[in-house]
Design a protein around this motif. Sequence first.
Motif, PDB file in Angstrom:
ATOM      1  N   LEU A  34       0.995  -1.100   0.025  1.00 60.71           N
ATOM      2  CA  LEU A  34      -0.144  -0.041  -0.121  1.00 60.71           C
ATOM      3  C   LEU A  34       0.908   1.293  -0.100  1.00 60.71           C
ATOM      4  N   PRO A  35       0.353   2.462  -0.539  1.00 57.59           N
ATOM      5  CA  PRO A  35       1.418   3.624  -0.734  1.00 57.59           C
ATOM      6  C   PRO A  35       1.103   4.513   0.643  1.00 57.59           C
ATOM      7  N   VAL A  36       1.113   3.927   1.692  1.00 54.24           N
ATOM      8  CA  VAL A  36       0.909   4.675   3.031  1.00 54.24           C
ATOM      9  C   VAL A  36       2.306   4.400   3.863  1.00 54.24           C
ATOM     10  N   LEU A  37       2.482   5.215   4.773  1.00 53.19           N
ATOM     11  CA  LEU A  37       3.750   5.296   5.752  1.00 53.19           C
ATOM     12  C   LEU A  37       3.941   3.591   6.167  1.00 53.19           C
ATOM     13  N   GLY A  38       5.099   3.006   5.861  1.00 56.40           N
ATOM     14  CA  GLY A  38       5.534   1.956   6.135  1.00 56.40           C
ATOM     15  C   GLY A  38       5.834   1.915   7.768  1.00 56.40           C
ATOM     16  N   THR A  39       5.774   0.918   8.155  1.00 53.99           N
ATOM     17  CA  THR A  39       6.100   0.444   9.588  1.00 53.99           C
ATOM     18  C   THR A  39       7.449   0.535   9.717  1.00 53.99           C
ATOM     19  N   PRO A  40       8.459   0.013   8.859  1.00 56.38           N
ATOM     20  CA  PRO A  40       9.753  -0.006   9.054  1.00 56.38           C
ATOM     21  C   PRO A  40      10.329   1.639   9.066  1.00 56.38           C
ATOM     22  N   ARG A  41       9.718   2.355   8.133  1.00 57.97           N
ATOM     23  CA  ARG A  41       9.898   3.950   8.234  1.00 57.97           C
ATOM     24  C   ARG A  41       9.356   4.748   9.748  1.00 57.97           C
ATOM     25  N   LEU A  42       8.283   3.932  10.276  1.00 57.11           N
ATOM     26  CA  LEU A  42       7.878   4.745  11.340  1.00 57.11           C
ATOM     27  C   LEU A  42       8.718   4.175  12.602  1.00 57.11           C
ATOM     28  N   LEU A  43       9.208   2.984  12.413  1.00 59.77           N
ATOM     29  CA  LEU A  43      10.275   2.691  13.491  1.00 59.77           C
ATOM     30  C   LEU A  43      11.810   3.501  13.320  1.00 59.77           C
ATOM     31  N   ALA A  44      12.058   3.768  11.891  1.00 64.73           N
ATOM     32  CA  ALA A  44      13.070   4.578  11.993  1.00 64.73           C
ATOM     33  C   ALA A  44      13.045   5.855  12.426  1.00 64.73           C
ATOM     34  N   LEU A  45      11.977   6.585  12.125  1.00 63.88           N
ATOM     35  CA  LEU A  45      11.794   7.733  12.652  1.00 63.88           C
ATOM     36  C   LEU A  45      11.499   7.806  14.101  1.00 63.88           C
ATOM     37  N   ALA A  46      11.122   6.726  14.893  1.00 69.38           N
ATOM     38  CA  ALA A  46      10.888   6.776  16.390  1.00 69.38           C
ATOM     39  C   ALA A  46      12.300   6.692  16.833  1.00 69.38           C
ATOM     40  N   GLU A  47      13.420   5.753  16.152  1.00 71.72           N
ATOM     41  CA  GLU A  47      14.870   5.844  16.573  1.00 71.72           C
ATOM     42  C   GLU A  47      15.470   7.072  16.727  1.00 71.72           C
ATOM     43  N   ALA A  48      15.140   7.732  15.468  1.00 76.17           N
ATOM     44  CA  ALA A  48      15.868   9.187  14.961  1.00 76.17           C
ATOM     45  C   ALA A  48      15.441   9.970  16.289  1.00 76.17           C
ATOM     46  N   ALA A  49      14.182   9.915  16.730  1.00 79.75           N
ATOM     47  CA  ALA A  49      13.853  10.912  17.631  1.00 79.75           C
ATOM     48  C   ALA A  49      14.552  10.776  19.042  1.00 79.75           C
ATOM     49  N   THR A  50      14.597   9.142  19.368  1.00 82.98           N
ATOM     50  CA  THR A  50      15.341   8.979  20.498  1.00 82.98           C
ATOM     51  C   THR A  50      16.945   9.402  20.444  1.00 82.98           C
ATOM     52  N   VAL A  51      17.344   9.510  19.097  1.00 79.82           N
ATOM     53  CA  VAL A  51      18.964  10.039  19.105  1.00 79.82           C
ATOM     54  C   VAL A  51      18.920  11.280  19.123  1.00 79.82           C
ATOM     55  N   ARG A  52      17.884  11.991  18.731  1.00 78.88           N
ATOM     56  CA  ARG A  52      17.784  13.406  18.620  1.00 78.88           C
ATOM     57  C   ARG A  52      17.867  13.802  20.212  1.00 78.88           C
TER      58      ARG A  52
END
Length: 135
Positions: A34-52
């Motif tokens: 499907l052309p919607v936000l993929g769970t792997p990208r959501l996970l990457a964004l969550a990790e990026a926020a923790t790093v930030r």
Amino acid sequence: MADQPLPVSPGTHAELVHVVTDADTAAALGSGDLPVLGTPRLLALAEAATVRALDGLLPDGRTSVGTRVALEHLLAAPVGGTVTVRAEVVYVDGRLVRFSVIAEDAARRLLGQGEVTRVIVDRERFMARVPAADA
């Protein structure tokens, strides 16, 4: 570092804002079609926020590595939609730092939620333990 307390405590937080692109979709990431936000990208964004959230707080020569993730992806986000991910430290024990993460769309609907655990490591010592790539 064991004798030096981390300058991180519960309440330390950060957020990031991301506009979903075609490259972020489940179809592009291989996690669906499907052309919607993929769970792997959501996970990457969550990790990026923790790093930030830890950015600029760790002593020289130290970094953090992710060790555990629990994530619920609750609502789809379309291409062009805005996703805001917030990470907040909820627990610190020595080198272990646990974050609560939430992701919302522009209407503040909950897209995802979970927990990310990171461990503070000595950068050089960590890399010295990484095995060489297979030849």
